[in-house]
Each structure stands twice: as structure tokens, then as C-alpha cells.
Scaffold this active site. Structure first.
Site, PDB file in Angstrom:
ATOM      1  CE  LYS A   9      31.636  42.508  39.596  1.00  0.00           C
ATOM      2  NZ  LYS A   9      30.564  43.346  40.223  1.00  0.00           N
ATOM      3  CE1 TYR A  49      28.639  37.611  42.700  1.00  0.00           C
ATOM      4  CE2 TYR A  49      28.423  37.453  40.008  1.00  0.00           C
ATOM      5  CZ  TYR A  49      29.022  38.167  41.129  1.00  0.00           C
ATOM      6  OH  TYR A  49      29.944  39.134  40.872  1.00  0.00           O
ATOM      7  NE  ARG A  85      35.776  43.083  50.024  1.00  0.00           N
ATOM      8  CZ  ARG A  85      34.697  43.415  48.888  1.00  0.00           C
ATOM      9  NH1 ARG A  85      34.475  42.327  47.988  1.00  0.00           N
ATOM     10  NH2 ARG A  85      33.886  44.040  49.290  1.00  0.00           N
ATOM     11  CB  THR A  91      28.876  47.519  46.615  1.00  0.00           C
ATOM     12  OG1 THR A  91      29.815  46.599  47.348  1.00  0.00           O
ATOM     13  CG2 THR A  91      28.486  46.441  45.535  1.00  0.00           C
ATOM     14  NE  ARG A 102      32.967  47.591  43.033  1.00  0.00           N
ATOM     15  CZ  ARG A 102      33.400  46.676  43.829  1.00  0.00           C
ATOM     16  NH1 ARG A 102      33.087  47.577  45.159  1.00  0.00           N
ATOM     17  NH2 ARG A 102      33.278  45.944  43.525  1.00  0.00           N
ATOM     18  CG  ASN A 112      30.435  46.519  41.535  1.00  0.00           C
ATOM     19  OD1 ASN A 112      30.455  45.732  40.151  1.00  0.00           O
ATOM     20  ND2 ASN A 112      29.315  46.313  42.429  1.00  0.00           N
ATOM     21  CG  HIS A 115      34.117  39.295  42.360  1.00  0.00           C
ATOM     22  ND1 HIS A 115      33.701  39.412  43.188  1.00  0.00           N
ATOM     23  CD2 HIS A 115      35.085  38.377  42.592  1.00  0.00           C
ATOM     24  CE1 HIS A 115      32.820  38.530  43.962  1.00  0.00           C
ATOM     25  NE2 HIS A 115      34.546  38.195  43.313  1.00  0.00           N
ATOM     26  CD  GLU A 126      35.330  34.982  44.885  1.00  0.00           C
ATOM     27  OE1 GLU A 126      35.984  36.012  44.763  1.00  0.00           O
ATOM     28  OE2 GLU A 126      34.085  34.716  45.720  1.00  0.00           O
TER      29      GLU A 126
END
Ligand code: CMP
Length: 152
Positions: A9, A49, A85, A91, A102, A112, A115, A126
Site C-alpha cells: 500500500k 473495496y 494472510r 489487520t 504488520r 497496515n 493488502h 481482485e
């Protein structure tokens, strides 16, 4: 084999952490089969989103995700959606376990850093949003025989 859409990000790009985070995926022997830098537009943000557009935090999320470029990647591997993940952690960076991406680099819920798709349906949707078919370069790593047994 499974695929996942990853975004490094704007906070990741601005903080010059892309190299470190790409290295974490490479060191885990996950295959990078698509990679590019793009500027997310408000329209793309709303598509990506879609499930959050009506939530009170969405305007801030859109301002953040469109505030600087992102690095978009397609990762491929066994169980890669879950594995990535777990590598990212919770998150909110303040809740993410130490040793996760993170947990090691983020102290924020919004900023964070990364994604990752949360399931196979999201991944397919996506990937199609960010990559044309001819931008994905699947290949067989020559190291495969040293990364897993033939029946894995
Ligand atoms: P991501 O995994 O990209 O998916 C949705 C994003 O919305 C999430 O990471 C966070 O950056 C952000 N987010 C989720 N919940 C909140 C919240 N309550 N307030 C602000 N941002 C949030």
C-alpha cells in the site's frame, strides 16, 4: 496451486519497505507471477473495496489508498491465500503478532502496509481488477525439487 492479489500500500511505498516485504515472500519460496506499480484511482478503490464503500471509515480509506502509488503483485503457491494472510498478521498493526509483517513494521489499523485477498472468490475478483491475463507470468521455478516433496 492457488493465487492471491497483494498490494503493497501507499504507506509501504512511502516508507521504502517494498524491498523488505517482497523479500519475505521470496524467502518463503512463494512464486511472484505478476508485479507492477500503479496509482489507484477513486473508481478502482470503490471497486476493490466494494464491501466497505458504505462504511464510515471508507472516505479515509480511499484517501489513503489513492494518496501515493501501490505495488500490485500476484503470488502463487500451495495454500497461498492463508499462508500470506498469516504472514501479514492481524489487520491492526497494534494487534499483529511480532514476527508477522504488520507486527514488525506497522502500528496502525489503516496504515497496515499490505493488502492480501481473503479467500478464493476475492482473489479471482481482485486479480482481474489489477492485472490483464497477459501481465501474469506463471512459470515453474527451477528450485521446486528443493522446496517441496513431489507429493506435496
Ligand atoms: P485491507 O486488508 O486492505 O482491507 C480493508 C482495509 O480497510 C483494511 O486493510 C484496513 O486498512 C482498513 N480498515 C479496516 N477496518 C477499518 C476501520 N475500522 N477503520 C479504518 N480502516 C479500516
Amino acid at each position: 496451486m492457488e493465487r492471491s492479489l497483494i498490494l503493497l500500500k501507499p504507506d509501504c511505498v512511502q516508507r521504502r519497505l517494498c524491498g523488505k516485504i517482497i523479500s519475505r515472500f521470496e524467502e518463503k519460496a512463494i512464486n511472484i507471477i505478476g508485479l507492477k506499480m500503479i496509482q489507484v484511482t477513486p473508481e478502482l478503490s470503490k471497486q476493490h473495496y466494494a464491501e466497505h464503500v458504505e462504511k464510515p471509515f471508507y472516505p479515509g480509506l480511499e484517501e489513503f489508498i489513492t494518496g501515493a502509488p501501490v505495488v500490485a503483485m500476484v503470488l502463487e503457491g500451495l495454500d497461498v491465500i492463508r499462508v500470506v494472510r498469516e504472514m501479514l498478521g492481524a489487520t491492526n498493526g497494534l494487534n499483529a503478532a511480532s514476527g508477522t509483517i504488520r507486527g514488525d513494521y506497522s502500528s496502525s489499523r489503516q496504515m497496515n502496509l499490505v493488502h492480501a485477498s481473503d479467500g478464493p472468490d476475492a482473489s479471482a475478483r481482485e486479480i482481474a481488477l489489477y492485472f490483464a491475463d497477459n501481465e501474469i507470468c506463471g512459470y515453474e521455478p527451477c528450485l521446486t525439487p528443493w522446496l517441496k516433496a513431489s507429493d506435496e
